[in-house]
Design a protein around this motif. Structure first.
Motif, short mmCIF file in Angstrom:
data_model
loop_
_atom_site.label_atom_id
_atom_site.label_comp_id
_atom_site.label_asym_id
_atom_site.label_seq_id
_atom_site.Cartn_x
_atom_site.Cartn_y
_atom_site.Cartn_z
N ILE A 1 0.84 -1.21 0.00
CA ILE A 1 0.00 0.00 0.00
C ILE A 1 0.87 1.26 0.00
N ARG A 2 1.96 1.21 0.79
CA ARG A 2 2.85 2.38 0.84
C ARG A 2 3.48 2.64 -0.54
N VAL A 3 4.03 1.60 -1.15
CA VAL A 3 4.69 1.76 -2.45
C VAL A 3 3.68 2.25 -3.50
N ALA A 4 2.48 1.67 -3.45
CA ALA A 4 1.44 2.08 -4.42
C ALA A 4 1.08 3.56 -4.24
N SER A 5 1.25 4.07 -3.03
CA SER A 5 0.92 5.48 -2.80
C SER A 5 2.11 6.39 -3.13
N GLY A 6 3.23 5.74 -3.52
CA GLY A 6 4.40 6.54 -3.91
C GLY A 6 5.15 7.14 -2.73
N ARG A 7 4.91 6.61 -1.53
CA ARG A 7 5.56 7.17 -0.33
C ARG A 7 6.81 6.39 0.02
N SER A 8 7.76 7.11 0.61
CA SER A 8 8.95 6.45 1.15
C SER A 8 8.65 6.08 2.61
N GLN A 9 9.46 5.20 3.18
CA GLN A 9 9.31 4.87 4.59
C GLN A 9 9.49 6.14 5.43
N GLU A 10 10.49 6.97 5.01
CA GLU A 10 10.77 8.19 5.78
C GLU A 10 9.53 9.10 5.76
N GLY A 11 8.96 9.29 4.54
CA GLY A 11 7.81 10.19 4.41
C GLY A 11 6.63 9.71 5.23
N LEU A 12 6.37 8.39 5.17
CA LEU A 12 5.26 7.82 5.93
C LEU A 12 5.51 7.96 7.43
N ALA A 13 6.75 7.68 7.84
CA ALA A 13 7.08 7.76 9.28
C ALA A 13 6.89 9.18 9.79
N LEU A 14 7.30 10.14 8.98
CA LEU A 14 7.16 11.55 9.36
C LEU A 14 5.69 11.90 9.54
N ASP A 15 4.89 11.52 8.55
CA ASP A 15 3.45 11.85 8.61
C ASP A 15 2.76 11.17 9.79
N ALA A 16 3.15 9.92 10.03
CA ALA A 16 2.49 9.14 11.09
C ALA A 16 3.10 9.41 12.47
N ALA A 17 4.14 10.26 12.46
CA ALA A 17 4.83 10.61 13.71
C ALA A 17 5.31 9.36 14.46
N ILE A 18 5.90 8.45 13.67
CA ILE A 18 6.55 7.28 14.27
C ILE A 18 7.95 7.16 13.68
N ASP A 19 8.78 6.38 14.31
CA ASP A 19 10.17 6.28 13.87
C ASP A 19 10.27 5.50 12.56
N ARG A 20 11.14 5.97 11.67
CA ARG A 20 11.28 5.29 10.37
C ARG A 20 11.69 3.83 10.58
N THR A 21 12.53 3.56 11.56
CA THR A 21 12.96 2.18 11.76
C THR A 21 11.77 1.31 12.18
N TYR A 22 10.78 1.92 12.82
CA TYR A 22 9.62 1.14 13.24
C TYR A 22 8.77 0.78 12.02
N VAL A 23 8.68 1.74 11.06
CA VAL A 23 7.97 1.42 9.81
C VAL A 23 8.67 0.24 9.12
N SER A 24 9.98 0.29 9.10
CA SER A 24 10.76 -0.79 8.48
C SER A 24 10.56 -2.10 9.20
N GLN A 25 10.52 -2.06 10.53
CA GLN A 25 10.33 -3.30 11.32
C GLN A 25 8.93 -3.89 11.05
N ILE A 26 7.93 -3.01 10.96
CA ILE A 26 6.57 -3.51 10.69
C ILE A 26 6.55 -4.16 9.31
N GLU A 27 7.16 -3.48 8.32
CA GLU A 27 7.16 -4.02 6.95
C GLU A 27 7.91 -5.35 6.88
N ARG A 28 8.93 -5.53 7.73
CA ARG A 28 9.69 -6.79 7.73
C ARG A 28 9.03 -7.86 8.61
#
Lengths: 74, 74
Positions: free
Chosen positions: B19-46
Motif C-alpha cells: 500500500i505504501r509503495v502504491a501510494s508513492g511514499r517512502s518509509q521516511e515520508g510515511l514515518a514523518l506523517d504518522a509521527a513514528i520512527d522510520r525504523t519502526y515502519v521498516s520493522q513492521i514491513e519486515r
C-alpha cells in the motif's frame, strides 16, 4: 488504556463480543484459553484497550477466527 | 520485538509495503506523517514488530487506507 473512545477500537470490541458470544464462550473462558486477563478481554470488548496484533491473533485463534475477522469494518 | 517471524505480522508487513509503495511514499515520508520512527515502519514491513491497533490506524490514515486493509489475509 485509552481515555476517549476510539471508533476503531470500539468496532474491534463489538466484533470480538459478537464472535465470542456466537461461539458460546464467556469472557472468563476466552481469557483462560488465550492466557490473558479477563479484565483485558472486557476492556477490548468495551473499546477502551489498544491491543497489539499478537494479542488479537491469540484471541482470534481461540475463537477459530482470524485477526481480519476482528478488524472487519475498521 | 518478536524473535521468530510470525506469519500474521509478515502478512501485515507485506500489506503495508504494497500500500505504501502504491501510494508513492517512502518509509521516511510515511514515518514523518504518522509521527513514528522510520525504523519502526521498516520493522513492521519486515514483520518483526508487533504494532498496536492505534499505530496501525495512524499509518493507515496517512495512506488513505483502513486498518482492515493492512490486516487483510491474516
Amino acid at each position: 488504556m485509552t481515555s476517549s473512545l476510539d471508533p476503531t477500537l470500539q468496532t474491534i470490541g463489538k466484533n470480538l463480543r459478537r464472535i465470542r458470544v456466537a461461539s458460546g464462550r464467556s469472557q472468563e473462558g476466552l481469557a483462560l484459553d488465550a492466557a490473558i486477563d479477563r479484565t483485558y478481554v472486557s476492556q477490548i470488548e468495551r473499546g477502551i484497550a489498544n491491543p497489539s496484533i499478537l494479542v488479537l491473533k491469540k484471541i482470534a485463534s481461540c475463537l477459530d477466527a482470524n485477526v481480519s475477522d476482528l478488524v472487519v469494518g475498521t
